[in-house]
Design an enzyme around this catalytic site. Structure first.
Site, PDB file in Angstrom:
ATOM      1  N   HIS A   1      -3.636   4.499   4.574  1.00  0.00           N
ATOM      2  CA  HIS A   1      -4.762   3.548   4.649  1.00  0.00           C
ATOM      3  C   HIS A   1      -6.003   4.178   4.016  1.00  0.00           C
ATOM      4  CE1 HIS A   1      -7.640   0.671   6.123  1.00  0.00           C
ATOM      5  NE2 HIS A   1      -8.296   1.647   6.722  1.00  0.00           N
TER       6      HIS A   1
ATOM      7  N   TYR B   1       3.798   5.809  11.606  1.00  0.00           N
ATOM      8  CA  TYR B   1       4.101   4.429  12.002  1.00  0.00           C
ATOM      9  C   TYR B   1       4.962   3.635  11.018  1.00  0.00           C
ATOM     10  CZ  TYR B   1       0.005   3.675   8.953  1.00  0.00           C
ATOM     11  OH  TYR B   1      -0.874   3.683   7.905  1.00  0.00           O
TER      12      TYR B   1
ATOM     13  N   ARG C   1       0.865  -1.185   0.000  1.00  0.00           N
ATOM     14  CA  ARG C   1       0.000   0.000   0.000  1.00  0.00           C
ATOM     15  C   ARG C   1       0.898   1.230   0.000  1.00  0.00           C
ATOM     16  NH1 ARG C   1      -2.220   1.002   5.504  1.00  0.00           N
ATOM     17  NH2 ARG C   1      -0.764   2.734   5.402  1.00  0.00           N
TER      18      ARG C   1
HETATM   19  C1  LIG Z   1     -14.850  -5.934  11.678  1.00  0.00           C
HETATM   20  C2  LIG Z   1     -14.061  -4.671  11.546  1.00  0.00           C
HETATM   21  N1  LIG Z   1     -13.089  -4.392  12.442  1.00  0.00           N
HETATM   22  C3  LIG Z   1     -12.364  -3.269  12.318  1.00  0.00           C
HETATM   23  C4  LIG Z   1     -12.608  -2.388  11.294  1.00  0.00           C
HETATM   24  C5  LIG Z   1     -11.773  -1.126  11.150  1.00  0.00           C
HETATM   25  N2  LIG Z   1     -10.857  -1.283  10.004  1.00  0.00           N
HETATM   26  C6  LIG Z   1     -11.110  -0.695   8.826  1.00  0.00           C
HETATM   27  S1  LIG Z   1      -9.919  -1.050   7.683  1.00  0.00           S
HETATM   28  C7  LIG Z   1      -9.046  -1.968   8.789  1.00  0.00           C
HETATM   29  C8  LIG Z   1      -7.747  -2.631   8.391  1.00  0.00           C
HETATM   30  C9  LIG Z   1      -7.901  -3.640   7.305  1.00  0.00           C
HETATM   31  O1  LIG Z   1      -6.643  -4.060   6.861  1.00  0.00           O
HETATM   32  P1  LIG Z   1      -6.476  -5.092   5.691  1.00  0.00           P
HETATM   33  O2  LIG Z   1      -7.442  -6.209   5.846  1.00  0.00           O
HETATM   34  O3  LIG Z   1      -5.051  -5.422   5.595  1.00  0.00           O
HETATM   35  O4  LIG Z   1      -6.957  -4.269   4.387  1.00  0.00           O
HETATM   36  P2  LIG Z   1      -6.310  -2.964   3.737  1.00  0.00           P
HETATM   37  O5  LIG Z   1      -7.046  -1.789   4.337  1.00  0.00           O
HETATM   38  O6  LIG Z   1      -4.863  -2.956   4.050  1.00  0.00           O
HETATM   39  O7  LIG Z   1      -6.591  -3.034   2.281  1.00  0.00           O
HETATM   40  C10 LIG Z   1      -9.685  -1.989  10.021  1.00  0.00           C
HETATM   41  C11 LIG Z   1      -9.165  -2.672  11.208  1.00  0.00           C
HETATM   42  C12 LIG Z   1     -13.646  -2.690  10.393  1.00  0.00           C
HETATM   43  N3  LIG Z   1     -13.937  -1.901   9.363  1.00  0.00           N
HETATM   44  N4  LIG Z   1     -14.357  -3.851  10.525  1.00  0.00           N
END
Ligand SMILES: Cc1ncc(C[n+]2csc(CCOP(=O)(O)OP(=O)(O)O)c2C)c(N)n1
Ligand SMILES: [Mg+2]
Length: 386
Positions: free
Chosen positions: A281, A290, A277
């Site tokens: 985010h 971080y 990425r």
């Molecule tokens: C069930 C749930 N827990 C927490 C969140 C908050 N949240 C949004 S994005 C994210 C990280 C996701 O990371 P990843 O699966 O690696 O996907 P990326 O964003 O890196 O594409 C989190 C914890 C959420 N949306 N849903």
């Protein structure tokens, strides 16, 4: 999960003492499927091959360039206050275009919130992706028109939807396949574990496409797993493969093979697209809190678009006229997206209560009435002041 505001977050931390103390087992060394090196050299792989025409290669390049342009425009629109939020896919274009172009029209896609390149491949108008991020609708497209489900924010939950859908496809006796996108962070969710179990034991025709972009907001992949993610599949009894997620050719070849396997009734495959990425985010995040700048710089050298361009130029598969025309097409797309977003009408506030239940619900009716009364109270007080 985010640590943006804590003191610990001020120093970039890639690995804590505890993390680095635990040695990875020798067998965990990843086997990366690659067909195009970062320098743009074509290489062969014993299990995956691909033979594309010059036109098809230019098509993949065009898809990636236009997707990146759309994404940059959306980021700018958020900065200008036209969108509430944007989740950029910068750096993940090859993973999304490669896998997206492997799909057949009758296959079904369950995305996260970052699959703008896959949406592009499915023929979803990019402007339709922006309504939810502007806060004017709950989705913005009809999932069944393009077999592309609505964006899903609840991390990992779409893998269950995909598994159930794929079990249905199998029961129907159809030969289409289903693909579920998710991230490295999502791989820790119970929903994903349940999806793996169900799809394996029911032999569901589903491909789990994990874009390991190394981060889940501020959490590095070391906090999700002790083994390469693709190896998780083994414990569930289906194959896992790690592909260079910045190599569009390898992503296409590996996803195609996994989809064919699903169509033959041989069950699920986990594809781990090893990528990065490059951006934040979302537009609400500041990755300088971080992660180290050097890390991003190292991945810039592996840029998915530059490597295909290098190959096209070296092999004489695209000329200046092609690149110039594409630049112009990108600008036109940017302008169209800008204009479309600014022209989106504000929704009727009462629309908030629509679409939750097909046949209505008494609690929603009650809330709708309360909200209507609340809104009416503003009109009254404004009139009283006259
Ligand atoms: C069930 C749930 N827990 C927490 C969140 C908050 N949240 C949004 S994005 C994210 C990280 C996701 O990371 P990843 O699966 O690696 O996907 P990326 O964003 O890196 O594409 C989190 C914890 C959420 N949306 N849903
Ligand atoms: Mg991630």
């Amino acid at each position: 999960m985010t640590v943006e505001s804590t003191a610990a977050a001020r120093k970039p931390r890639r690995a804590s003492k505890r993390t680095s103390a635990a040695k990875k087992p020798q067998s965990a060394e990843p086997q990366l499927v690659q067909l195009l090196t970062p320098e743009g050299e074509r290489v062969e792989h014993p299990d995956y091959s691909i033979d594309l025409s010059a036109e098809e290669l230019r098509g993949l390049y065009r898809d990636m360039v236009l997707t990146r342009r759309f994404d940059a425009e959306a980021t700018a629109l958020q900065r200008q206050g036209e969108l509430g939020l944007w989740a950029s896919l910068l750096g993940q274009e090859a993973a999304q275009i490669g896998s997206g172009r492997a799909l057949r029209d009758d296959d079904y896609v369950f995305p996260t919130y970052r699959e703008h390149g896959v949406a592009w491949c499915r023929g979803v108008d990019p402007t339709n992706l922006l309504g939810m991020f502007r806060g004017v609708n709950h989705g913005g497209w009809d999932p069944n028109s393009n077999n592309f489900h609505l964006y899903t924010i609840v991390i990992g939950s779409q893998t269950l939807h995909a598994t159930g859908y794929a079990m249905g496809v199998a029961k129907d006796g159809a030969d289409s396949a289903v693909i579920a996108y998710f991230g490295d962070g999502a791989s820790s969710q119970g929903d994903v574990a349940e999806s793996f179990t169900f799809s394996a034991v029911y032999n569901a025709p589903v491909v789990f496409f994990c874009q390991n972009n190394q981060w889940a907001i501020s959490e590095p992949t070391e906090r999700q797993t002790r083994v390469p993610l693709y190896q998780r599949a083994q414990g569930y009894g289906f194959p896992g493969v790690r592909v260079d997620g910045n190599d569009v050719l390898a992503c296409l070849a590996v996803t195609r093979s996994a989809l064919e396997r699903a169509r033959r009734g041989e069950g699920p495959t986990l594809v781990e697209a090893f990528t990065y990425r490059m951006g934040a985010h979302t537009t609400s995040d500041d990755p300088t809190k971080y992660r180290a700048d050097e890390e991003r710089a190292a991945w810039e050298a592996k840029d998915p678009i530059l490597r295909l361009r290098a190959y096209l130029e070296k092999e004489g598969l695209a000329d200046d006229a092609f690149f110039t025309a594409l630049d112009e097409e990108s600008e036109t797309l940017g302008k169209r997206v800008r204009e479309a977003v600014r022209a989106m009408p504000d929704p009727d506030p009462m629309a908030l209560f629509e679409h939750g239940y097909a046949d209505g619900n008494s609690l929603v009716d009650e809330e709708r009435a309360q909200f209507a009364a609340y809104q009416a109270s503003f009109v009254d007080s404004a009139e009283e002041g006259k």
